[in-house]
Design a protein around this motif. Structure first.
Motif, short mmCIF file in Angstrom:
data_model
loop_
_atom_site.label_atom_id
_atom_site.label_comp_id
_atom_site.label_asym_id
_atom_site.label_seq_id
_atom_site.Cartn_x
_atom_site.Cartn_y
_atom_site.Cartn_z
N ASP A 125 6.39 21.13 -2.15
CA ASP A 125 7.69 20.38 -1.83
C ASP A 125 7.95 20.34 -0.42
OD1 ASP A 125 8.15 19.71 -4.53
OD2 ASP A 125 9.66 21.53 -4.64
N ALA A 126 7.60 21.42 0.37
CA ALA A 126 7.58 21.60 1.89
C ALA A 126 6.61 20.64 2.50
CB ALA A 126 7.31 22.89 2.46
N PHE A 127 5.30 20.40 2.17
CA PHE A 127 4.77 19.62 2.91
C PHE A 127 5.03 18.02 2.59
CE2 PHE A 127 0.86 16.77 2.73
CZ PHE A 127 0.46 17.11 4.03
N GLU A 128 5.44 17.80 1.31
CA GLU A 128 5.90 16.65 0.87
C GLU A 128 6.95 16.21 1.92
OE1 GLU A 128 7.88 14.96 -2.88
OE2 GLU A 128 5.87 15.59 -3.36
N VAL A 181 3.87 7.66 8.35
CA VAL A 181 3.46 7.76 6.64
C VAL A 181 4.16 6.78 6.08
CG1 VAL A 181 3.36 9.22 4.68
CG2 VAL A 181 3.10 10.21 7.03
N GLN A 182 3.38 5.89 5.59
CA GLN A 182 4.15 4.68 4.96
C GLN A 182 4.12 5.04 3.14
OE1 GLN A 182 0.91 1.64 6.05
NE2 GLN A 182 2.74 0.54 6.95
N GLN A 183 2.92 5.82 2.85
CA GLN A 183 3.12 6.19 1.35
C GLN A 183 2.65 7.86 1.23
OE1 GLN A 183 1.29 3.42 -1.35
NE2 GLN A 183 1.27 2.14 0.42
N CYS A 184 3.24 8.46 0.09
CA CYS A 184 2.74 9.79 0.09
C CYS A 184 2.93 10.09 -1.26
CB CYS A 184 3.97 10.74 0.82
SG CYS A 184 3.65 12.49 0.11
N TRP A 185 1.66 10.34 -1.79
CA TRP A 185 1.42 10.51 -3.37
C TRP A 185 0.85 11.96 -3.77
CZ3 TRP A 185 2.38 6.10 -6.58
CH2 TRP A 185 2.18 5.02 -5.79
N ARG A 186 1.70 12.53 -4.71
CA ARG A 186 1.23 13.71 -4.93
C ARG A 186 0.33 13.36 -6.31
NH1 ARG A 186 5.19 18.81 -6.35
NH2 ARG A 186 6.08 18.20 -4.24
N SER A 231 -3.14 14.52 -8.96
CA SER A 231 -4.24 15.60 -9.61
C SER A 231 -5.15 14.79 -10.32
CB SER A 231 -3.32 16.27 -10.52
OG SER A 231 -3.85 17.30 -11.14
N PRO A 232 -6.33 15.23 -10.59
CA PRO A 232 -7.04 16.26 -9.82
C PRO A 232 -7.54 15.84 -8.47
CG PRO A 232 -8.53 15.33 -11.36
CD PRO A 232 -7.41 14.45 -11.49
N GLY A 233 -8.06 16.67 -8.05
CA GLY A 233 -8.73 16.40 -6.47
C GLY A 233 -7.81 17.12 -5.33
N PRO A 234 -7.51 16.32 -4.40
CA PRO A 234 -6.62 16.66 -3.48
C PRO A 234 -5.29 16.60 -3.70
CG PRO A 234 -7.11 14.45 -2.99
CD PRO A 234 -8.01 15.06 -4.21
N ASP A 235 -4.39 17.49 -3.01
CA ASP A 235 -2.94 17.66 -3.36
C ASP A 235 -2.18 16.40 -3.41
OD1 ASP A 235 -3.26 20.44 -4.58
OD2 ASP A 235 -3.52 20.99 -2.37
N PHE A 236 -2.63 15.76 -2.16
CA PHE A 236 -1.93 14.42 -1.59
C PHE A 236 -2.72 13.40 -1.20
CE2 PHE A 236 1.17 17.94 -1.15
CZ PHE A 236 2.46 17.45 -1.86
N VAL A 237 -2.26 12.17 -1.68
CA VAL A 237 -2.94 11.21 -0.80
C VAL A 237 -2.00 10.44 0.14
CG1 VAL A 237 -3.97 8.87 -0.87
CG2 VAL A 237 -4.73 10.82 -2.32
N LEU A 238 -2.32 10.25 1.50
CA LEU A 238 -1.06 9.42 2.24
C LEU A 238 -1.88 8.14 2.62
CD1 LEU A 238 -0.32 12.40 4.61
CD2 LEU A 238 0.78 11.96 2.55
N VAL A 239 -0.68 7.27 2.96
CA VAL A 239 -1.31 5.89 3.70
C VAL A 239 -0.59 5.91 4.99
CG1 VAL A 239 -1.18 3.55 3.70
CG2 VAL A 239 -1.81 4.79 1.52
#
Length: 167
Positions: free
Chosen positions: A89-92, A101-106, A108-116
């Motif tokens: 939650d803190a990172f998000e 940051v235009q998009q932030c996706w939490r 799974s699986p793999g990395p915790d977040f994908v950002l655009v």
């Protein structure tokens, strides 16, 4: 409490607004085959229900490029050391407030977040990386991909007509 059910007319309104939110109420009503007062009332209800988050203009990066430059679009995978709810939650929350940051996706699986993210140039991306990743002790790994061409960009949700329960 307001009834949150929506019907096929609501879905047609939402679909039409996704294609062109600048339609006048009259034009929208004609397109969906309802009266203008009904259209206005239903769109107001869809907003109140939170189904319409906001109306925005989609800009053309290629046509703006001569004025502002092409810039860099970065797709960034971020893995954190700690994945407890508070750390996620803190990172998000931190990246969501950054204008780059235009998009932030939490995910799974793999990395915790994908950002655009959008940066004006490589030094701009470096500043973004320092701001969001390097200074965060909980960021374990960052993998960035830079877009060389946008083949498709469509924020529209596919809205299939509702299925009726058989009697």
């Amino acid at each position: 409490m307001e009834n949150k059910s929506i019907d096929d007319i609501d879905l047609r309104l939402l679909d039409a607004l996704q294609c062109d939110a600048s339609l006048s109420n009259q034009a929208l009503a004609e397109q969906v085959h309802v009266s203008p007062p009904t259209c206005l009332r239903r769109v107001k209800r869809l907003r109140e229900l939170g189904l319409i988050e906001r109306q925005v203009a989609l800009l053309s990066p290629d046509r703006l490029a001569p004025v502002i430059g092409h810039g860099l679009t970065a797709i960034v995978e971020v893995s954190l050391d700690r994945q407890d709810a508070q750390s996620l939650d803190a990172f998000e929350a931190r990246v969501a407030t950054d204008d780059a940051v235009q998009q932030c996706w939490r995910v799974s699986p793999g990395p915790d977040f994908v950002l655009v993210a959008q940066a004006p140039d490589m030094p701009g991306y470096l500043a973004l990386a320092q701001r969001l990743f390097t200074q965060d002790a909980n960021v374990r790994n960052v993998k960035t991909f830079f877009s060389v061409k946008r083949a498709k960009f469509e924020p529209r949700l596919h809205l299939a007509p509702q299925r009726r329960a058989s009697a």
